[in-house]
Design an enzyme around this catalytic site. Structure first.
Site, mmCIF file in Angstrom:
data_model
loop_
_atom_site.group_PDB
_atom_site.id
_atom_site.type_symbol
_atom_site.label_atom_id
_atom_site.label_comp_id
_atom_site.label_asym_id
_atom_site.label_seq_id
_atom_site.Cartn_x
_atom_site.Cartn_y
_atom_site.Cartn_z
ATOM 1 N N ASP A 100 0.868 -1.232 -0.260
ATOM 2 C CA ASP A 100 -0.061 -0.045 0.049
ATOM 3 C C ASP A 100 1.119 1.227 -0.032
ATOM 4 O O ASP A 100 1.702 1.223 0.640
ATOM 5 C CB ASP A 100 -1.021 -0.046 1.248
ATOM 6 C CG ASP A 100 -2.054 -1.006 1.026
ATOM 7 O OD1 ASP A 100 -2.629 -1.432 -0.093
ATOM 8 O OD2 ASP A 100 -2.620 -1.363 2.139
ATOM 9 N N ASP A 102 1.259 3.963 1.732
ATOM 10 C CA ASP A 102 1.033 4.835 2.917
ATOM 11 C C ASP A 102 2.237 4.441 3.548
ATOM 12 O O ASP A 102 3.204 3.497 3.370
ATOM 13 C CB ASP A 102 -0.003 4.612 3.578
ATOM 14 C CG ASP A 102 -0.399 3.315 4.190
ATOM 15 O OD1 ASP A 102 0.481 2.360 3.787
ATOM 16 O OD2 ASP A 102 -1.636 2.992 4.625
ATOM 17 N N GLU A 104 2.836 2.599 6.383
ATOM 18 C CA GLU A 104 2.661 1.119 6.866
ATOM 19 C C GLU A 104 3.097 0.285 5.400
ATOM 20 O O GLU A 104 3.906 -0.590 5.693
ATOM 21 C CB GLU A 104 1.343 0.978 7.474
ATOM 22 C CG GLU A 104 1.628 -0.655 8.119
ATOM 23 C CD GLU A 104 0.479 -0.486 9.146
ATOM 24 O OE1 GLU A 104 0.356 -1.794 9.594
ATOM 25 O OE2 GLU A 104 -0.413 0.340 9.372
#
Length: 684
Positions: A100, A102, A104
């Site tokens: 993803d 982002d 994280e």
């Protein structure tokens, strides 16, 4: 898409995402899943490698003496995944990390590189929707790993580990074993406890009013409408908002009407002549809501669909991975040009050209330090699937439909209408005496004023597609009473005059949507973490649910009091928000990870406050019994939080357990006496 003869290994987080992306990429690509995080700080002594077991810092997994070096380990259930990925990598010419987009996701990509140690070129493949075009663009435009994002996520993880592992043992010793403290979790608990304290300190006040049903004549539409008593002579009738939390009337020029006096006045008004005194009409324009971001989706799914924040995120994750919506962890309200075109095309098809504004609507994020450049949450693709044609059902259908409606509404015309305020005079045949409930003063009056307000929507605009959800104790801006066309001087006939008694209400407890809204307002935590924060405080017995309300336990009171008295800075709302800003600064390359960790743990140079290490190690004496004791007024009865639960105890030493589902504000002196008088309630 692949270069002839080359094999590219693509790694994503979830098997569902892997299957979907593989169907778009075709030959030359092997798409595998890491099944979430592959490495993390150790969660117990068993996970610490043998060579570190003797180190005093091994328990936390962070070597604070050596530049806060983290010890990352691969959990037992992930070792097989790493072996499989290494085997697949052995036959690949290039590695594409497609986790993803982002912090994280960036950290997972970094951990994959650390564990797989690839000898082939590695690039980062990013996208925020799983559609053929988005995946093709991501493959064609890979980027390098963003080490600033990795640093920000790693700093957050280390801060949270140090906070939890240093502060929790204090709770074990002084309150109860196996408790946990957390950087955002403890602040969220404090918010819920603070609201309950306000409810416990609250003193209700009674007041009354009169509601009238007035007839404007058979030709009016609607012929009958409601109005409320606003003034007696020139004094404004007191309403709930005019009382403070202790039940005292605040402000001047007010008349406190009692139930008895309201009944008397309502009877007298049956003989009064009612006429419209004034009509004030103002044009009303309402702009559409911005498209969803994480927190507004959680709030509206909570209010309109009854979803918890966790359920909302779980369903949204599924919709994203199946290619129905864009990425669901975002602070952005921006729509791409493609999305705006798709929304505008669909608005014209479904509602007609008059519902489409001349120019596309552009939204910009008002969230401070909006995290990473995502789009808003919207239906995926260059054309949006109409909900009834998606094949979705249950929760997935309901959430997709909500997102679809909100996205379309964001590109629709304003709602237009009129806001009307009417003042109505009621002239009594003779003057009567009315007594103020607070002062006892008598006012002689022959005139009362009623008021009514409403809204007429002449063109619904975006409301045709979407109306925002509201809490039970709120009034939607989109739903107000309809009033007939009225003119000053027009006579009205009272059909009903009803005296109504009211009691002021304590501030409403937080629900999941309102707690999410409050955390965001205070800029505490990250939208992507709110669901897990609420899950943590409920699973740790700090908060339980009564209907949709979040109620703190007495245990939460004891823990919050200890933290407020001995670690005030750690549960300070401003400090927690400032730390979030600092993490954003690391993500944007404006702050250094090591400096932030040093300042937090050892204390900043020249600062008046101590670091976490000194706070924990220089605590001094803590009165554990005092912290866990809450006297009920001066009754001689106290609530105590014990190691085996909460109980009440009186001056004679009698004890009784407090039911776990009894909200703290409902444990009155009378209720405590009832518990103590029941032998079955005695603590074994």
């Amino acid at each position: 898409m692949a270069t002839a003869g080359k094999t590219r290994l693509v790694i994503v987080e979830s098997p569902a995402k892997a299957t979907k992306i593989a169907s778009f990429l075709g030959t030359g690509y092997v798409v595998e899943s890491s099944r979430g995080h592959v490495a993390d700080l150790p969660t117990g002594a068993a996970e610490v490698p043998a060579k570190y077991k003797g180190e005093k810092w091994a328990r936390t997994g962070v070597n604070v003496e050596n530049n806060f070096e983290p010890l990352y380990v691969v959990a037992a259930d992930k070792k097989g995944t790493i072996r499989e990925l290494k085997a697949k990598l052995a036959g690949a010419d290039e590695l594409l990390l497609a986790t993803d987009e982002d912090r994280e996701g960036e950290a997972i990509a970094w951990h994959l590189m650390q564990q797989l140690k690839p000898k082939v070129p590695v690039r980062r493949m990013v996208f925020h929707e799983i559609t053929p075009q988005a995946i093709a663009e991501a493959v064609a435009n890979p980027r390098e790993l963003d080490t600033d994002l990795v640093d920000a996520q790693e700093t957050r993880r280390i801060l949270d580990r140090l906070y939890g592992y240093e502060v929790s043992p204090v709770l074990w010793k002084k309150v109860m074993p196996r408790l946990s403290a957390g950087r955002v979790q403890s602040v969220a608990t404090r918010l819920v406890v603070d609201r309950e304290r306000q409810r416990m300190a609250f003193r209700s006040a009674s007041y009354a009013g009169i509601e009238a049903k007035l007839n404007a004549g058979a030709d009016a539409e609607p012929p009958v409408f409601g109005a409320t008593l606003q003034q007696i002579s020139d004094l404004r009738v007191a309403q709930g908002r005019d009382f403070d939390p202790q039940g005292n009337l605040t402000g001047k020029g007010l008349f406190h009407l009692s139930a008895e006096q309201a009944e008397m006045l309502a009877t007298a008004l049956e003989q009064a002549a009612f006429a419209v005194a004034s009509v004030e009409a103002k044009p009303y324009t309402r702009r559409p809501y911005a498209p969803f971001r994480t927190t507004t989706l959680q709030q509206d799914a909570g209010r309109k669909l009854g979803f918890t924040a966790e359920r909302t995120m779980r369903v949204a994750q599924d919709l994203y991975e199946r290619g129905f919506i864009t990425y669901m962890r975002t602070d952005s309200v921006t729509l791409s040009g493609t999305a705006i075109n798709a929304a505008r095309t669909q608005v014209k098809q479904l509602f007609g050209g008059k519902y489409l504004p001349e120019k596309p609507r552009v939204y910009t994020s008002k969230v401070k330090n909006a995290q990473e450049a995502h789009e808003a949450i919207r239906p995926a693709g260059e054309t949006f699937q109409i909900p009834s044609e998606t094949g979705l059902s249950g929760d997935a259908f309901r959430l997709y439909e909500l997102i679809w409606k909100r996205t379309l509404a964001s590109q629709m015309a304003d709602a237009v209408g009129e806001t009307v305020s009417v003042r109505i005079g009621a002239t009594l045949p003779q003057r009567i005496a009315v007594t103020d409930a607070t002062t006892g003063e008598i006012t002689e009056t022959g005139r009362c004023t009623f008021g009514a307000s409403g809204r007429t929507i002449t063109f619904p605009g975006f409301l045709k597609a979407y109306v925002v959800g509201v809490e039970d104790d709120e009034t939607s801006d989109d739903a107000q009473a309809r009033l007939p066309q009225l003119v000053a001087g027009a006579a009205l006939t009272p059909e009903e005059l009803k005296a109504l008694s009211h009691d002021t209400r304590p501030p409403a407890r937080y629900t999941e949507p309102s707690l999410v809204a409050k955390l965001e307002e205070l800029e505490i935590g990250r939208p992507s973490t709110y669901a897990s924060i609420i899950r943590t405080i409920t699973s740790r017995d700090y908060v339980f649910k009564k209907g949709s309300a979040l109620v703190p336990t007495w245990l939460a009171f004891a823990v919050t009091r200890l933290l407020e008295e001995h670690f005030p800075r750690l549960v300070d709302y401003t400090f927690t928000a400032a730390l979030e800003d600092t993490l954003d600064d690391i993500a944007s390359g404006q702050a250094a990870r090591l400096q932030v960790l040093n300042d937090f743990y050892f204390g900043a140079e020249g600062a008046t406050h101590e670091g976490l290490h000194a706070l924990v190690n220089e605590l001094g004496e803590i009165d554990a019994r005092g912290l866990s004791t809450y006297p009920l007024g001066d009754s001689g009865i106290a609530v105590r939080v014990g190691r085996y639960g909460t109980y009440v105890e009186d001056a004679e030493g009698r004890r009784a357990n407090v039911p776990e589902d009894l909200p703290p504000d409902e444990l009155t002196i009378e209720h405590a006496k009832e518990l103590l008088d029941q032998p079955a309630g005695e603590e074994r």
